[in-house]
Design a protein around this motif. Structure first.
Motif, PDB file in Angstrom:
ATOM      1  N   PRO A 165       0.821  -1.224   0.000  1.00  0.00           N
ATOM      2  CA  PRO A 165       0.000   0.000   0.000  1.00  0.00           C
ATOM      3  C   PRO A 165       0.852   1.270   0.000  1.00  0.00           C
ATOM      4  CG  PRO A 165      -0.884  -1.577   1.569  1.00  0.00           C
ATOM      5  CD  PRO A 165       0.459  -2.107   1.136  1.00  0.00           C
ATOM      6  N   GLN A 166       1.952   1.269   0.743  1.00  0.00           N
ATOM      7  CA  GLN A 166       2.819   2.450   0.779  1.00  0.00           C
ATOM      8  C   GLN A 166       3.551   2.651  -0.552  1.00  0.00           C
ATOM      9  OE1 GLN A 166       2.590   0.162   3.180  1.00  0.00           O
ATOM     10  NE2 GLN A 166       2.256   1.217   5.128  1.00  0.00           N
ATOM     11  N   THR A 167       3.952   1.553  -1.190  1.00  0.00           N
ATOM     12  CA  THR A 167       4.597   1.674  -2.503  1.00  0.00           C
ATOM     13  C   THR A 167       3.633   2.272  -3.518  1.00  0.00           C
ATOM     14  OG1 THR A 167       6.001  -0.246  -2.034  1.00  0.00           O
ATOM     15  CG2 THR A 167       5.788   0.412  -4.334  1.00  0.00           C
ATOM     16  N   GLU A 168       2.393   1.822  -3.489  1.00  0.00           N
ATOM     17  CA  GLU A 168       1.391   2.374  -4.403  1.00  0.00           C
ATOM     18  C   GLU A 168       1.131   3.848  -4.099  1.00  0.00           C
ATOM     19  OE1 GLU A 168       0.146   0.959  -6.975  1.00  0.00           O
ATOM     20  OE2 GLU A 168       0.807  -1.117  -6.695  1.00  0.00           O
ATOM     21  N   ALA A 169       1.075   4.190  -2.823  1.00  0.00           N
ATOM     22  CA  ALA A 169       0.869   5.588  -2.445  1.00  0.00           C
ATOM     23  C   ALA A 169       2.061   6.445  -2.853  1.00  0.00           C
ATOM     24  CB  ALA A 169       0.625   5.695  -0.945  1.00  0.00           C
ATOM     25  N   LEU A 170       3.262   5.879  -2.743  1.00  0.00           N
ATOM     26  CA  LEU A 170       4.461   6.602  -3.179  1.00  0.00           C
ATOM     27  C   LEU A 170       4.383   6.894  -4.672  1.00  0.00           C
ATOM     28  CD1 LEU A 170       7.366   7.661  -2.900  1.00  0.00           C
ATOM     29  CD2 LEU A 170       8.153   5.283  -3.136  1.00  0.00           C
ATOM     30  N   TRP A 171       3.957   5.919  -5.449  1.00  0.00           N
ATOM     31  CA  TRP A 171       3.853   6.163  -6.886  1.00  0.00           C
ATOM     32  C   TRP A 171       2.796   7.227  -7.187  1.00  0.00           C
ATOM     33  CZ3 TRP A 171       6.241   6.666 -10.995  1.00  0.00           C
ATOM     34  CH2 TRP A 171       5.579   6.819 -12.217  1.00  0.00           C
ATOM     35  N   ARG A 172       1.679   7.212  -6.485  1.00  0.00           N
ATOM     36  CA  ARG A 172       0.652   8.232  -6.721  1.00  0.00           C
ATOM     37  C   ARG A 172       1.211   9.620  -6.432  1.00  0.00           C
ATOM     38  NH1 ARG A 172      -2.655   4.207  -4.355  1.00  0.00           N
ATOM     39  NH2 ARG A 172      -2.599   5.213  -2.305  1.00  0.00           N
ATOM     40  N   ARG A 173       2.023   9.741  -5.372  1.00  0.00           N
ATOM     41  CA  ARG A 173       2.621  11.047  -5.063  1.00  0.00           C
ATOM     42  C   ARG A 173       3.611  11.461  -6.147  1.00  0.00           C
ATOM     43  NH1 ARG A 173       3.420  15.259  -5.171  1.00  0.00           N
ATOM     44  NH2 ARG A 173       4.436  16.712  -3.721  1.00  0.00           N
ATOM     45  N   LEU A 174       4.434  10.517  -6.592  1.00  0.00           N
ATOM     46  CA  LEU A 174       5.373  10.820  -7.670  1.00  0.00           C
ATOM     47  C   LEU A 174       4.634  11.205  -8.935  1.00  0.00           C
ATOM     48  CD1 LEU A 174       7.925   7.929  -7.081  1.00  0.00           C
ATOM     49  CD2 LEU A 174       8.524  10.365  -7.114  1.00  0.00           C
ATOM     50  N   ARG A 175       3.624  10.448  -9.287  1.00  0.00           N
ATOM     51  CA  ARG A 175       2.890  10.719 -10.533  1.00  0.00           C
ATOM     52  C   ARG A 175       2.232  12.095 -10.494  1.00  0.00           C
ATOM     53  NH1 ARG A 175      -2.347   9.764 -12.881  1.00  0.00           N
ATOM     54  NH2 ARG A 175      -2.100   9.412 -15.143  1.00  0.00           N
ATOM     55  N   THR A 176       1.665  12.453  -9.343  1.00  0.00           N
ATOM     56  CA  THR A 176       1.065  13.779  -9.214  1.00  0.00           C
ATOM     57  C   THR A 176       2.109  14.864  -9.459  1.00  0.00           C
ATOM     58  OG1 THR A 176      -0.635  13.021  -7.675  1.00  0.00           O
ATOM     59  CG2 THR A 176      -0.094  15.363  -7.626  1.00  0.00           C
ATOM     60  N   LEU A 204       9.494  13.709  -3.157  1.00  0.00           N
ATOM     61  CA  LEU A 204      10.119  13.032  -2.017  1.00  0.00           C
ATOM     62  C   LEU A 204      10.397  13.972  -0.860  1.00  0.00           C
ATOM     63  CD1 LEU A 204      12.535  10.470  -3.704  1.00  0.00           C
ATOM     64  CD2 LEU A 204      10.072  10.329  -3.234  1.00  0.00           C
ATOM     65  N   ALA A 205      10.384  15.271  -1.121  1.00  0.00           N
ATOM     66  CA  ALA A 205      10.535  16.242  -0.036  1.00  0.00           C
ATOM     67  C   ALA A 205       9.230  16.466   0.713  1.00  0.00           C
ATOM     68  CB  ALA A 205      11.050  17.570  -0.589  1.00  0.00           C
ATOM     69  N   ASP A 206       8.137  16.016   0.112  1.00  0.00           N
ATOM     70  CA  ASP A 206       6.819  16.310   0.675  1.00  0.00           C
ATOM     71  C   ASP A 206       5.978  15.038   0.763  1.00  0.00           C
ATOM     72  OD1 ASP A 206       4.699  17.879   1.630  1.00  0.00           O
ATOM     73  OD2 ASP A 206       3.877  18.149  -0.392  1.00  0.00           O
ATOM     74  N   LEU A 207       6.592  13.963   1.260  1.00  0.00           N
ATOM     75  CA  LEU A 207       5.878  12.700   1.377  1.00  0.00           C
ATOM     76  C   LEU A 207       4.936  12.708   2.578  1.00  0.00           C
ATOM     77  CD1 LEU A 207       8.455   9.830   0.711  1.00  0.00           C
ATOM     78  CD2 LEU A 207       6.519  10.512  -0.725  1.00  0.00           C
ATOM     79  N   ASP A 208       3.871  11.964   2.447  1.00  0.00           N
ATOM     80  CA  ASP A 208       3.011  11.716   3.589  1.00  0.00           C
ATOM     81  C   ASP A 208       3.849  11.078   4.705  1.00  0.00           C
ATOM     82  OD1 ASP A 208       1.302   9.607   5.150  1.00  0.00           O
ATOM     83  OD2 ASP A 208      -0.143  11.045   4.351  1.00  0.00           O
ATOM     84  N   PRO A 209       3.687  11.526   5.957  1.00  0.00           N
ATOM     85  CA  PRO A 209       4.511  10.990   7.047  1.00  0.00           C
ATOM     86  C   PRO A 209       4.437   9.472   7.183  1.00  0.00           C
ATOM     87  CG  PRO A 209       3.376  12.970   7.768  1.00  0.00           C
ATOM     88  CD  PRO A 209       2.831  12.649   6.413  1.00  0.00           C
ATOM     89  N   ASP A 210       3.284   8.879   6.882  1.00  0.00           N
ATOM     90  CA  ASP A 210       3.159   7.426   6.986  1.00  0.00           C
ATOM     91  C   ASP A 210       4.032   6.720   5.951  1.00  0.00           C
ATOM     92  OD1 ASP A 210       1.413   7.619   9.090  1.00  0.00           O
ATOM     93  OD2 ASP A 210      -0.391   7.463   7.847  1.00  0.00           O
ATOM     94  N   ILE A 211       4.108   7.275   4.737  1.00  0.00           N
ATOM     95  CA  ILE A 211       4.964   6.686   3.704  1.00  0.00           C
ATOM     96  C   ILE A 211       6.420   6.844   4.114  1.00  0.00           C
ATOM     97  CG2 ILE A 211       5.641   6.743   1.280  1.00  0.00           C
ATOM     98  CD1 ILE A 211       2.958   7.988   0.633  1.00  0.00           C
ATOM     99  N   ARG A 212       6.778   8.022   4.557  1.00  0.00           N
ATOM    100  CA  ARG A 212       8.166   8.272   4.964  1.00  0.00           C
ATOM    101  C   ARG A 212       8.582   7.330   6.082  1.00  0.00           C
ATOM    102  NH1 ARG A 212      11.229  13.969   6.164  1.00  0.00           N
ATOM    103  NH2 ARG A 212      12.960  13.115   7.388  1.00  0.00           N
TER     104      ARG A 212
END
Length: 281
Positions: free
Chosen positions: A24-35, A229-237
């Motif tokens: 779930p975190q990997t998928e959320a990371l990709w959504r943040r990158l894609r945005t 990556l400078a503005d990741l959700d704290p849970d992902i980080r």
């Protein structure tokens, strides 16, 4: 403006630290990158790919973004891809954008350092791995006559499988990428049965790459990854240890201790250096 047709034709993956527990975190990371890519006017695929043949995937001209190991990048991929940089990870004890290998043994192993080991069975993830084999090989070779005798080399196909092999007493020693080691300490009970005996020198971390077809987009891609990556959700980080991004280019990987000459490799791994596989795990 981004081009939906171009996004549909491109592919992306984040395979290096894609633990099942962290899917779930990997998928959320990709959504943040894609945005962030879209915010920078770049088309990016909507979903991640999880290919079986990573080398073919990394070599695909349609590759938009992936993360690879330094050794295949330096030896097989550098003519086909561009290095964007590497994420920075916290809690690994390395400079931002760098990493190392943790040399792990079971907690009840008596040795105080590598030179005091007796005959050992070594688990490696792959012969083509920088952190799991090449870095270990160079470190062991530096011990000269004090190198412990290696009786067996077990190729496990994954860092996590290597640490499990040591924990289960199918091997005695393994070199584990320090990011994987910290993730395993968080996620895998097998890691609790191990301790770090030594560390390899730091080298550039696992590179984020893109196809050379994207050469005109590199600056924008680096900016997008930096922002994401400078503005990741704290849970992902917290879960994935990512705390930033360090731009790099391919020249940074020219100093990797890629491998030893055949004779030196045989000195470290014995007959296993010539066979590539003397066991399984």
């Amino acid at each position: 403006m981004s081009d939906p047709d171009a996004a549909a034709a491109s592919i992306a993956s984040l395979p290096m630290y894609d633990f099942p527990e962290l899917r779930p975190q990997t998928e959320a990371l990709w959504r943040r990158l894609r945005t962030s890519f879209l915010d920078h006017g770049l088309s990016a695929p909507a979903t991640l790919t999880r290919p079986d043949d990573l080398l073919a995937h990394w070599s695909d001209p349609a590759l938009f973004l992936s993360q690879t190991c330094g050794l295949p990048f330096a030896t097989k991929l550098k003519d086909n891809v561009i290095c964007l940089g590497t994420p920075a990870y916290e809690r690994i004890g390395c400079a931002p954008g760098s990493y190392c290998s943790e040399i792990v043994v079971r907690v009840d192993a008596d040795a105080a350092d590598l030179t005091r080991l007796g005959p050992v069975r070594v688990a490696i993830n792959e012969w083509g791995s920088q952190s799991g084999r090449a870095a270990l090989e160079v470190l062991l070779a530096s011990l000269g006559p004090n190198i412990p005798p290696i009786t067996e080399v077990i190729v496990t196909r994954g860092h996590r499988d290597s640490l499990r092999a040591v924990a289960a007493d199918r091997a005695d020693l393994a070199a584990i990428d320090c990011v994987t080691w910290q993730l395993a300490r968080d996620q895998d009970p097998a890691a609790k049965r191990l301790r770090v005996l030594a560390r390899t020198p730091q080298t550039p971390g696992l590179p984020l790459i893109t196809s050379k077809a994207n050469v005109d987009r590199v600056d924008a891609m680096r900016a997008a990854v930096t922002d994401a990556l400078a503005d990741l959700d704290p849970d992902i980080r917290r879960a994935m240890l990512i705390c930033g991004f360090v731009p790099r280019d391919g020249a940074d990987y020219g100093s990797l201790p890629i491998a030893l000459a055949d004779a030196a490799s045989e000195q470290v791994f014995g007959d296993a250096a010539g066979t590539g596989l003397t066991g399984s795990a």
